[in-house]
Design an enzyme around this catalytic site. Sequence first.
Site, PDB file in Angstrom:
ATOM      1  CG  ASN A 141      -1.702   1.254   1.399  1.00  0.00           C
ATOM      2  OD1 ASN A 141      -1.807   2.048   0.463  1.00  0.00           O
ATOM      3  ND2 ASN A 141      -2.280   1.445   2.580  1.00  0.00           N
ATOM      4  CD1 TRP A 142       3.726   1.194  -2.865  1.00  0.00           C
ATOM      5  CD2 TRP A 142       3.287   2.113  -4.851  1.00  0.00           C
ATOM      6  NE1 TRP A 142       4.353   0.437  -3.821  1.00  0.00           N
ATOM      7  CE2 TRP A 142       4.096   0.975  -5.056  1.00  0.00           C
ATOM      8  CE3 TRP A 142       2.880   2.862  -5.961  1.00  0.00           C
ATOM      9  CZ2 TRP A 142       4.519   0.569  -6.316  1.00  0.00           C
ATOM     10  CZ3 TRP A 142       3.287   2.455  -7.223  1.00  0.00           C
ATOM     11  CH2 TRP A 142       4.095   1.328  -7.397  1.00  0.00           C
ATOM     12  CE  LYS A 143       0.175   3.408   4.810  1.00  0.00           C
ATOM     13  NZ  LYS A 143      -0.058   3.536   6.223  1.00  0.00           N
TER      14      LYS A 143
ATOM     15  CG  HIS B  98      -5.795   1.682   5.143  1.00  0.00           C
ATOM     16  ND1 HIS B  98      -5.369   2.638   6.031  1.00  0.00           N
ATOM     17  CD2 HIS B  98      -4.752   0.831   4.981  1.00  0.00           C
ATOM     18  CE1 HIS B  98      -4.113   2.371   6.385  1.00  0.00           C
ATOM     19  NE2 HIS B  98      -3.719   1.278   5.765  1.00  0.00           N
TER      20      HIS B  98
ATOM     21  CD  GLU C 170      -3.076   5.423   6.692  1.00  0.00           C
ATOM     22  OE1 GLU C 170      -3.064   5.547   5.458  1.00  0.00           O
ATOM     23  OE2 GLU C 170      -2.148   4.875   7.330  1.00  0.00           O
TER      24      GLU C 170
ATOM     25  CD  GLU D 296      -3.567  -2.890   7.257  1.00  0.00           C
ATOM     26  OE1 GLU D 296      -2.410  -3.047   6.855  1.00  0.00           O
ATOM     27  OE2 GLU D 296      -4.255  -1.890   6.969  1.00  0.00           O
TER      28      GLU D 296
ATOM     29  N   GLY E 147       2.248   1.915  10.713  1.00  0.00           N
ATOM     30  CA  GLY E 147       3.156   3.050  10.565  1.00  0.00           C
ATOM     31  C   GLY E 147       3.859   3.454  11.850  1.00  0.00           C
TER      32      GLY E 147
ATOM     33  CB  SER F 248       5.177  -2.013  11.967  1.00  0.00           C
ATOM     34  OG  SER F 248       4.717  -0.690  12.166  1.00  0.00           O
TER      35      SER F 248
ATOM     36  N   GLY G  44       2.759  -1.275   4.312  1.00  0.00           N
ATOM     37  CA  GLY G  44       2.799   0.150   4.011  1.00  0.00           C
ATOM     38  C   GLY G  44       4.232   0.595   3.760  1.00  0.00           C
ATOM     39  N   GLY G  45       4.879   1.104   4.794  1.00  0.00           N
ATOM     40  CA  GLY G  45       6.221   1.697   4.665  1.00  0.00           C
ATOM     41  C   GLY G  45       7.210   0.842   3.883  1.00  0.00           C
TER      42      GLY G  45
HETATM   43  C1  PEP Z   1      -0.805  -0.032   6.094  1.00  0.00           C
HETATM   44  O1  PEP Z   1      -0.895   1.178   5.951  1.00  0.00           O
HETATM   45  O2  PEP Z   1      -1.685  -0.778   5.636  1.00  0.00           O
HETATM   46  C2  PEP Z   1       0.356  -0.562   6.806  1.00  0.00           C
HETATM   47  C3  PEP Z   1       0.336  -1.804   7.198  1.00  0.00           C
HETATM   48  O3  PEP Z   1       1.376   0.312   7.019  1.00  0.00           O
HETATM   49  P1  PEP Z   1       2.816  -0.035   7.676  1.00  0.00           P
HETATM   50  O4  PEP Z   1       3.298  -1.294   7.048  1.00  0.00           O
HETATM   51  O5  PEP Z   1       3.664   1.148   7.357  1.00  0.00           O
HETATM   52  O6  PEP Z   1       2.564  -0.187   9.138  1.00  0.00           O
END
Ligand code: PEP
Length: 248
Positions: free
Chosen positions: A9-11, A94, A96, A166, A172, A211, A232-233
């Site tokens: 997920n590049w957001k 998600h 967010e 999640e 994040g 994470s 994500g990251g």
């Molecule tokens: C996400 O935004 O779905 C996510 C899992 O982010 P991260 O891996 O950065 O925690």
Amino acid sequence: MRQTIVAGNWKMNASKEAVNTLVMGILSGMADVKSKVIVCAPFPYLSQAEALATHSQLHIGAQDINVNASGAFTGEVSADMIKDFGVEHVIVGHSERRSLYGETDGVVAEKVQVALDNGLTPLFCIGELLEERESGNTEAVVSRQINAVIDRVGIEAFKNIIVAYEPVWAIGTGVTATPQQAQDTHAFIRSLLASHDSDIAQSTPILYGGSMNPANAEELIGCEDIDGGLIGGASLKPDDFLRICKAG
Ligand code: PEP
């Protein structure tokens, strides 16, 4: 036997140059990846990412859809539009979107339905806040989130749904759920699905997100009920992302 799925997920992170580097970087290391790999790009880059990934094993997804098919919804993007680019997957619900854009369980359920009605596979996200975990309400929260979708689309629809658990406190933050914490909740989610249909519960992919990185991916994905990751990251670094893809 459930196939491992790793989705990035590049957001709201990308540029034409970055998309090129990311997709080409991932493609260069895909030869020995057995997992199904999806990257969810921001809308403006779907076309570019899809073109770069043509004829490869890499799937391109979107990060959201509007529930309406077309019309006066300034700034929004419909399921039909993303399908026009050959996209097959879309993240729905998600945390967010839930926290920053007020998406309720009802809205998320409607988006899951619209995605399915349009032949898209939703990556349906659920997860509890830190205070909900600390007050012992994790199972109640994920039950509420899943039941809203079951009530709307029915359990049969989970044949075409990817669930992503999640925990919001892990997204994040660099704080990952322990494999035991994650496995316990994944097992609970599967048992909840099984209370409706045991075959569907066994075949539904349940990804962990929060994470996940190359150092913890193998142990997490190795858990019985964890079928991959939503990243994500670490999905913004092709080498790290590929290492996670290879952990499955
Ligand atoms: C996400 O935004 O779905 C996510 C899992 O982010 P991260 O891996 O950065 O925690």
